[in-house]
Design a protein around this motif. Structure first.
Motif, short mmCIF file in Angstrom:
data_model
loop_
_atom_site.label_atom_id
_atom_site.label_comp_id
_atom_site.label_asym_id
_atom_site.label_seq_id
_atom_site.Cartn_x
_atom_site.Cartn_y
_atom_site.Cartn_z
N ASP A 1 0.66 -1.49 -0.34
CA ASP A 1 -0.01 0.18 -0.29
C ASP A 1 1.18 1.07 -0.40
O ASP A 1 1.98 1.30 -0.18
CB ASP A 1 -0.64 -0.33 1.19
N ALA A 2 0.12 2.36 0.09
CA ALA A 2 1.26 3.86 0.10
C ALA A 2 2.02 3.73 0.60
O ALA A 2 3.46 3.90 0.53
CB ALA A 2 -0.05 4.76 0.38
N ALA A 3 2.09 3.53 2.24
CA ALA A 3 2.81 3.18 3.44
C ALA A 3 4.04 2.52 2.20
O ALA A 3 5.06 2.77 2.91
CB ALA A 3 2.31 3.04 4.47
N ALA B 1 -0.14 9.17 -2.95
CA ALA B 1 -1.22 10.13 -2.57
C ALA B 1 -2.57 8.65 -2.45
O ALA B 1 -3.04 8.96 -2.53
CB ALA B 1 -1.80 10.99 -4.10
N ALA B 2 -1.55 7.37 -3.68
CA ALA B 2 -3.17 6.71 -3.95
C ALA B 2 -2.96 5.21 -4.59
O ALA B 2 -2.27 5.68 -5.15
CB ALA B 2 -4.68 7.46 -4.61
N VAL B 3 -3.23 4.15 -3.95
CA VAL B 3 -2.70 3.34 -4.46
C VAL B 3 -4.27 1.69 -4.69
O VAL B 3 -4.78 1.69 -3.86
CB VAL B 3 -2.14 2.03 -3.87
N THR B 4 -4.47 2.08 -5.51
CA THR B 4 -5.98 1.39 -6.08
C THR B 4 -5.23 -0.20 -7.16
O THR B 4 -4.59 0.37 -7.40
CB THR B 4 -7.20 2.00 -6.39
N GLU B 5 -6.54 -0.86 -7.19
CA GLU B 5 -6.13 -1.82 -8.67
C GLU B 5 -6.02 -1.12 -10.32
O GLU B 5 -5.71 -1.51 -10.66
CB GLU B 5 -7.27 -2.68 -7.80
N ASP B 6 -6.79 -0.10 -9.78
CA ASP B 6 -6.97 0.43 -10.71
C ASP B 6 -5.86 2.20 -11.38
O ASP B 6 -5.91 2.00 -12.44
CB ASP B 6 -7.92 1.74 -11.03
N GLU B 7 -5.20 2.08 -9.96
CA GLU B 7 -4.38 3.34 -10.70
C GLU B 7 -3.28 3.26 -9.59
O GLU B 7 -3.90 3.63 -8.21
CB GLU B 7 -5.00 4.50 -11.62
N LEU B 8 -2.57 4.62 -9.93
CA LEU B 8 -1.16 4.65 -8.64
C LEU B 8 -1.45 5.96 -9.30
O LEU B 8 -0.83 6.86 -10.05
CB LEU B 8 0.14 3.97 -9.07
N VAL B 9 -1.04 7.25 -7.26
CA VAL B 9 -0.99 8.23 -7.82
C VAL B 9 -0.08 8.53 -6.55
O VAL B 9 0.16 8.76 -5.58
CB VAL B 9 -2.60 8.98 -7.40
N VAL B 10 0.92 9.67 -7.55
CA VAL B 10 2.06 10.26 -7.52
C VAL B 10 1.94 11.59 -7.20
O VAL B 10 1.97 12.11 -8.70
CB VAL B 10 3.63 9.44 -7.60
N LEU C 1 5.59 -2.45 -8.18
CA LEU C 1 5.85 -2.61 -7.06
C LEU C 1 5.00 -2.57 -6.01
O LEU C 1 4.56 -4.30 -5.51
CB LEU C 1 7.01 -2.18 -6.52
N SER C 2 3.79 -2.39 -6.07
CA SER C 2 2.19 -2.95 -5.60
C SER C 2 1.78 -3.91 -6.07
O SER C 2 1.08 -4.40 -5.04
CB SER C 2 1.38 -1.26 -6.23
N ARG C 3 2.41 -3.92 -6.87
CA ARG C 3 1.69 -5.85 -7.21
C ARG C 3 2.44 -6.68 -7.69
O ARG C 3 1.69 -8.47 -6.92
CB ARG C 3 1.00 -5.62 -8.52
N ILE C 4 4.05 -6.25 -7.44
CA ILE C 4 4.87 -7.81 -7.03
C ILE C 4 5.53 -7.67 -5.85
O ILE C 4 6.27 -9.10 -5.79
CB ILE C 4 5.54 -8.09 -8.38
N GLY C 5 5.34 -6.76 -4.79
CA GLY C 5 6.35 -6.61 -3.66
C GLY C 5 7.39 -6.26 -3.67
O GLY C 5 7.64 -5.91 -5.13
N PRO C 6 8.15 -5.19 -2.74
CA PRO C 6 9.48 -5.05 -2.51
C PRO C 6 10.93 -6.07 -3.25
O PRO C 6 11.68 -4.78 -3.02
CB PRO C 6 9.47 -4.73 -1.07
N LYS C 7 10.22 -7.24 -3.26
CA LYS C 7 12.00 -7.88 -3.76
C LYS C 7 12.16 -7.79 -5.14
O LYS C 7 13.72 -8.15 -6.15
CB LYS C 7 10.81 -9.51 -3.90
N ALA C 8 11.88 -7.03 -5.93
CA ALA C 8 11.76 -6.71 -7.32
C ALA C 8 13.08 -5.64 -7.96
O ALA C 8 13.08 -4.47 -7.39
CB ALA C 8 10.52 -5.94 -8.29
N LEU C 9 14.01 -6.31 -8.61
CA LEU C 9 14.66 -4.93 -8.74
C LEU C 9 14.01 -4.75 -10.67
O LEU C 9 15.09 -5.03 -11.87
CB LEU C 9 16.30 -6.40 -8.94
N ALA C 10 12.86 -4.29 -10.50
CA ALA C 10 12.53 -4.14 -12.32
C ALA C 10 13.44 -3.10 -12.69
O ALA C 10 13.53 -2.49 -12.24
CB ALA C 10 11.25 -3.81 -11.79
#
Lengths: 141, 141, 141, 141
Positions: free
Chosen positions: D6-8, D28-37, D70-79
């Motif tokens: 999530d955002a935090a 600012a926002a994380v949903t399944e539809d969009e992420l706002v920064v 990352l919001s979908r695959i988690g923090p381990k990614a070196l994308a």
């Protein structure tokens, strides 16, 4: 920006100006938010395996943005594509028509930018996305 | 990277795998620096006024990068285009064949990037430039 | 098209107009064929691991095309970037300066297109390629 | 695809991994539809005249897609970003923060594609659009 050419007017324009390809496309919807074009998929659009070819998807994205611009500025425009960026994300389903859904993001005095998603009929995930820039000649404004 | 398919091998491959479009193209040169493809322009490639259509230029850029990749990794590849950015810079001359000149800029394990300039036969200034990314499936490496 | 601003003139222009970033860049060569800019890599350009960040590479490609256009049309231009397509192909080497090599492919009345390769100092394979379109305002022509 | 950060969590990740730039951005926002920064615009982001620079807009689009993946695959990614196409459509308003609104269009095993619109705070028309491809390394899946 108000719509000045509806689906019927755009279809007539396409048949008059681009008779070679006009029967490939059906203008399915024209609103202020988006323009939808259906590609009636035929053998000449396919690659081995029955999937729609890349150039056919490019052409569908291109015609979608072109018609969306004309729907706002009218049939007098000799607008030309100056740039296209396209991402092919999933294989189109075999034996299905393709749709383009176009939004106009900018309609300036000399440049217009449109954004396109392409879908296989009946599938939720887009098969491709594209963004195109058109140059609008001075006499068209 | 050494060339493993020459012009004749690439032409045979194109005819076997893409019979619908293979006769449009002639592989004119294959070196480690660039691959040159000639598009034998026919009526079906044209727009009103006799200029080559955008989708036809896209297709020529695409086939150029595809063949340049195969010239280095061989015919077993099911490589697919994942991205193309193309700039249309000048109108192609009416009644002239078109050439693509492709350089491979990256040939990685999973992604390859090629750069293309398109020319009207007999003209010095390119009519378009394009860059394309191909995804190379694991079984092809 | 003849060169109307050389490396010294371009450097002076950059320092006068863009003082925030001008010291990052050195105009290394200006010819009719290409313009070469060196990015003097500093800590603020780096990502963890010592590699140059994506935005820094974008900025180097952008400044390369901008200066290459100005070298041909002079310092009066308020040219602005309208489109950039960039491919990141290899990680830049840590602790090395970066170079951009820019070719102008089109210099029209309203649009200019440039092509850029970025290199880590001392490496043969490019780390990125980019193409950019600039819009040239009427008062600049 | 469900949201796994999530955002935090994304903010914490950014501060830990990219301390140089993390304070520029607010998720600012994380949903399944969009992420706002939100980009908290500071002097270092500006060009003469007070408008936000191109590289700053590129960076905001890039971080938006990165965090959405990352919001979908988690923090381990070196994308890593492999391609970006960006259109600059309008000048950002001086003295206003900038927002990116990102949609993930594809999240494959090796490639992800995101689409971004950038807005000046308080303006309806987007200032830029971008699409980015990320390569997801095998150990991240």
């Amino acid at each position: 920006m108000p719509i000045v050419m509806d689906a019927a007017a755009l279809t007539d324009f396409l048949r008059a100006e681009f008779p070679q390809v006009a029967t490939d496309y059906e203008v399915a919807a024209v609103t202020e938010d988006e323009l939808v074009v259906r590609l009636v998929v035929a053998d000449r659009h396919l690659r081995p395996g029955g999937t729609v070819s890349g150039p056919t998807m490019f052409a569908l994205a291109d015609v979608g943005v072109y018609l969306a611009i004309l729907s706002r500025i009218g049939p007098k425009a000799l607008a030309v594509t100056t740039n296209c960026s396209i991402d092919f994300m999933n294989k189109p389903a075999a034996g299905r028509d393709l749709f383009s859904r176009t939004r106009i993001l900018k309609l300036g005095r000399v440049l217009a930018v449109g954004d396109v998603l392409l879908y296989s009929d009946g599938q939720a995930a887009p098969v491709a996305r594209a963004s195109l820039t058109y140059s609008i000649p001075p006499d068209a404004s």
